[in-house]
Design a protein around this motif. Structure first.
Motif, PDB file in Angstrom:
ATOM      1  N   GLY A   1       0.798  -1.214   0.000  1.00 38.24           N
ATOM      2  CA  GLY A   1       0.000   0.000   0.000  1.00 38.24           C
ATOM      3  C   GLY A   1       0.831   1.264   0.000  1.00 38.24           C
TER       4      GLY A   1
ATOM      5  N   VAL B   1      -3.963   3.852  -0.021  1.00 39.88           N
ATOM      6  CA  VAL B   1      -4.242   2.561  -0.649  1.00 39.88           C
ATOM      7  C   VAL B   1      -3.890   1.440   0.321  1.00 39.88           C
ATOM      8  CG1 VAL B   1      -3.651   1.013  -2.556  1.00 39.88           C
ATOM      9  CG2 VAL B   1      -3.871   3.478  -2.961  1.00 39.88           C
TER      10      VAL B   1
ATOM     11  N   VAL C   1      -8.735  -4.345  -2.955  1.00 39.68           N
ATOM     12  CA  VAL C   1      -7.880  -3.175  -2.794  1.00 39.68           C
ATOM     13  C   VAL C   1      -8.791  -1.987  -2.509  1.00 39.68           C
ATOM     14  CG1 VAL C   1      -6.157  -1.679  -3.864  1.00 39.68           C
ATOM     15  CG2 VAL C   1      -6.192  -4.126  -4.388  1.00 39.68           C
TER      16      VAL C   1
ATOM     17  N   ALA D   1      -9.268   2.269  -1.545  1.00 43.00           N
ATOM     18  CA  ALA D   1      -8.758   3.645  -1.552  1.00 43.00           C
ATOM     19  C   ALA D   1      -9.532   4.422  -0.496  1.00 43.00           C
ATOM     20  CB  ALA D   1      -8.935   4.283  -2.915  1.00 43.00           C
TER      21      ALA D   1
ATOM     22  N   ALA E   1      -2.698   0.112  -8.344  1.00 37.70           N
ATOM     23  CA  ALA E   1      -3.472   1.163  -7.685  1.00 37.70           C
ATOM     24  C   ALA E   1      -2.628   2.417  -7.458  1.00 37.70           C
ATOM     25  CB  ALA E   1      -4.029   0.646  -6.359  1.00 37.70           C
TER      26      ALA E   1
ATOM     27  N   ASP F   1      -5.949   1.374 -11.811  1.00 40.87           N
ATOM     28  CA  ASP F   1      -7.090   0.544 -11.401  1.00 40.87           C
ATOM     29  C   ASP F   1      -8.336   0.934 -12.210  1.00 40.87           C
ATOM     30  OD1 ASP F   1      -8.460   2.822  -9.929  1.00 40.87           O
ATOM     31  OD2 ASP F   1      -6.592   2.666  -8.790  1.00 40.87           O
TER      32      ASP F   1
END
Length: 250
Positions: free
Chosen positions: A197, A209, A218, A220, A245, A250
């Motif tokens: 992340g 992330v 995943v 956000a 990401a 993404d």
């Protein structure tokens, strides 16, 4: 931007490094020179096995932090025997917004667990409280002005294997204060040599992330009006999911 910092296997020469302990508190040894120089780089030193936790899958942590300044000086901070840097590598982040980087690290008290600490060329600037008991750790995600208020926030996952809680702290007036928390998120598996992340900005402002607590998605997360709001941005299919990401694919 890379999605994971990694710890690499120990090399034989590391075990020969000097493990110098101090009887009282934290000690920093500074060479003579002007104070105004900027921190250019930082790394951990003095590997130690005095804390048997092994969140990264090996028995070593770090007993010292070395910094190099723009004027060529080399500074070292050595921890006392009851503390270690339980981390992969120091992070250079301009925490106070003055244009010069500070160093952000995980500093663990053997009896009280991990805390997030900030250092500059003068020593420790601020830190969060220790989690409160041994063998409890936090996994950093980075720092940025997450809500546009002009102050930098630092983000980490509190106990990524247990509590799985995202916490955000704001640096202001020389100290850290907790802004918000959100449960059900993580960025590290016990024994994994990397931390996943981070923080991205894909044109709509900064987002944190992470993975969800079950490693299926995943996520956000945005900080708005003092609260954290998470949304799914894809399936978690391994470390490359974080890379996608963080690079806005993404």
């Amino acid at each position: 931007m890379r999605g994971r910092a990694r710890r690499y296997p120990a090399r034989p020469w590391r075990h020969m490094a000097r493990r110098a302990g101090l009887a009282l508190g934290l000690c920093a040894a500074f060479l003579a020179g002007p104070v105004a120089a900027e921190i250019q780089s930082a790394r951990f030193a003095d590997p130690t096995t005095r804390y048997a936790h092994g969140v990264f899958g090996d028995p070593e942590e770090w007993g010292a932090l070395r910094m190099r300044l723009s004027d060529g000086r080399k500074l070292i901070v050595r921890l006392p025997e009851n503390r270690v840097f339980e981390d992969l590598s120091p992070r250079l982040i301009d925490v106070d917004g003055d244009g010069d980087a500070e160093v952000v690290v995980v500093e663990t008290d053997i009896a009280r667990g991990a805390a997030l600490a900030i250092y500059d060329e003068t020593g420790k600037v601020a830190q969060t409280p220790h989690i409160g008991r041994t063998h409890r750790w936090l996994a950093p995600l980075g720092g940025a002005d997450l809500d546009g208020d002009g102050f930098v926030e630092l983000a980490y996952i509190d106990r990524p294997h247990l509590a799985r809680t995202l916490r955000v702290w704001r640096f202001r007036d020389g100290g850290l204060s907790e802004v918000a928390a959100l449960k059900g998120l993580t960025n590290h598996l016990l024994g994994d040599p990397g931390i996943g992340g981070g923080i991205r900005d894909c044109g709509r402002g900064p987002e944190i992330v992470t993975a969800d607590a079950d490693w299926h998605r995943v996520m956000a997360v945005r900080l708005e009006n003092g609260r954290l709001y998470g949304r799914e941005i894809g399936r978690f299919e391994g470390p490359e999911s974080f890379d996608r990401a963080l690079n806005c694919r993404d």
